[in-house]
Scaffold this motif. Structure first.
Motif, short mmCIF file in Angstrom:
data_model
loop_
_atom_site.label_atom_id
_atom_site.label_comp_id
_atom_site.label_asym_id
_atom_site.label_seq_id
_atom_site.Cartn_x
_atom_site.Cartn_y
_atom_site.Cartn_z
N PRO A 132 39.85 34.24 30.28
CA PRO A 132 41.12 33.72 30.81
C PRO A 132 40.89 33.05 32.16
O PRO A 132 39.85 33.27 32.81
CB PRO A 132 41.97 34.98 30.97
CG PRO A 132 40.99 36.08 31.14
CD PRO A 132 39.79 35.70 30.34
N PRO A 133 41.85 32.24 32.63
CA PRO A 133 41.71 31.64 33.95
C PRO A 133 41.84 32.72 35.04
O PRO A 133 42.51 33.72 34.84
CB PRO A 133 42.89 30.67 34.02
CG PRO A 133 43.90 31.22 33.08
CD PRO A 133 43.11 31.87 31.99
N ARG A 134 41.19 32.52 36.15
CA ARG A 134 41.25 33.47 37.26
C ARG A 134 41.99 32.90 38.47
O ARG A 134 42.52 33.64 39.27
CB ARG A 134 39.84 33.88 37.69
CG ARG A 134 39.04 34.53 36.57
CD ARG A 134 39.65 35.82 36.15
NE ARG A 134 38.90 36.39 35.02
CZ ARG A 134 39.22 37.51 34.43
NH1 ARG A 134 40.28 38.19 34.82
NH2 ARG A 134 38.53 37.95 33.42
N TYR A 135 42.00 31.58 38.60
CA TYR A 135 42.67 30.91 39.72
C TYR A 135 43.69 29.92 39.19
O TYR A 135 43.50 29.32 38.13
CB TYR A 135 41.65 30.13 40.58
CG TYR A 135 40.69 31.01 41.32
CD1 TYR A 135 40.98 31.43 42.60
CD2 TYR A 135 39.51 31.45 40.73
CE1 TYR A 135 40.10 32.25 43.30
CE2 TYR A 135 38.63 32.27 41.41
CZ TYR A 135 38.93 32.67 42.69
OH TYR A 135 38.08 33.49 43.36
N CYS A 136 44.76 29.71 39.93
CA CYS A 136 45.76 28.72 39.57
C CYS A 136 45.15 27.34 39.79
O CYS A 136 44.62 27.05 40.86
CB CYS A 136 47.02 28.89 40.41
SG CYS A 136 48.28 27.66 40.07
N GLY A 137 45.23 26.48 38.79
CA GLY A 137 44.69 25.12 38.90
C GLY A 137 45.50 24.21 39.80
O GLY A 137 45.04 23.14 40.17
N ARG A 138 46.71 24.62 40.15
CA ARG A 138 47.57 23.80 41.01
C ARG A 138 47.49 24.17 42.48
O ARG A 138 47.57 23.30 43.34
CB ARG A 138 49.00 23.89 40.52
CG ARG A 138 49.16 23.26 39.13
CD ARG A 138 50.53 23.43 38.56
NE ARG A 138 51.53 22.76 39.39
CZ ARG A 138 52.83 22.94 39.22
NH1 ARG A 138 53.28 23.73 38.29
NH2 ARG A 138 53.68 22.31 39.99
N CYS A 139 47.36 25.49 42.78
CA CYS A 139 47.41 25.90 44.19
C CYS A 139 46.19 26.72 44.64
O CYS A 139 46.11 27.09 45.80
CB CYS A 139 48.69 26.68 44.47
SG CYS A 139 48.76 28.29 43.64
N ARG A 140 45.29 27.03 43.74
CA ARG A 140 44.05 27.76 44.04
C ARG A 140 44.26 29.24 44.36
O ARG A 140 43.35 29.92 44.82
CB ARG A 140 43.31 27.08 45.19
CG ARG A 140 41.87 27.46 45.31
CD ARG A 140 41.25 26.74 46.48
NE ARG A 140 39.82 26.93 46.51
CZ ARG A 140 39.06 26.53 47.51
NH1 ARG A 140 39.60 25.91 48.53
NH2 ARG A 140 37.78 26.73 47.47
N ARG A 141 45.45 29.76 44.11
CA ARG A 141 45.68 31.20 44.34
C ARG A 141 45.03 32.00 43.21
O ARG A 141 45.00 31.58 42.07
CB ARG A 141 47.17 31.49 44.34
CG ARG A 141 47.87 31.14 45.59
CD ARG A 141 49.32 31.62 45.51
NE ARG A 141 49.98 31.50 46.78
CZ ARG A 141 50.66 30.43 47.17
NH1 ARG A 141 50.78 29.40 46.36
NH2 ARG A 141 51.22 30.39 48.35
N ARG A 142 44.56 33.17 43.56
CA ARG A 142 44.03 34.10 42.56
C ARG A 142 45.21 34.59 41.72
O ARG A 142 46.25 34.97 42.26
CB ARG A 142 43.35 35.27 43.27
CG ARG A 142 42.67 36.22 42.36
CD ARG A 142 41.21 35.88 42.28
NE ARG A 142 40.52 37.01 41.68
CZ ARG A 142 39.62 36.87 40.73
NH1 ARG A 142 39.28 35.69 40.33
NH2 ARG A 142 39.05 37.91 40.23
#
Length: 60
Positions: free
Chosen positions: A27-37
């Protein structure tokens, strides 16, 4: 700016081939829009990831 959803690095910097390959299974670990975990929950049928700023993503 867009961010890698696996490592959190800038996509413009390149070198994310390994991240793209790993994302086929993880699964993704970071938001692709804001870089938040993101908060990630792995389920038997897939995964759910939640960013406090941009909401939820899901594979189910």
């Amino acid at each position: 700016m867009q961010w890698c959803d696996r490592c959190g690095g800038a996509l413009a910097d390149g070198g994310h081939e390994a991240c793209a390959a790993a994302r086929q299974l993880e699964p993704p670990r970071y938001c692709g829009r804001c870089r938040r975990r993101m908060k990630v929950q792995v389920l038997p049928a897939g995964w759910r990831a939640s960013c406090v700023e941009h909401g939820e993503l899901s594979s189910v």
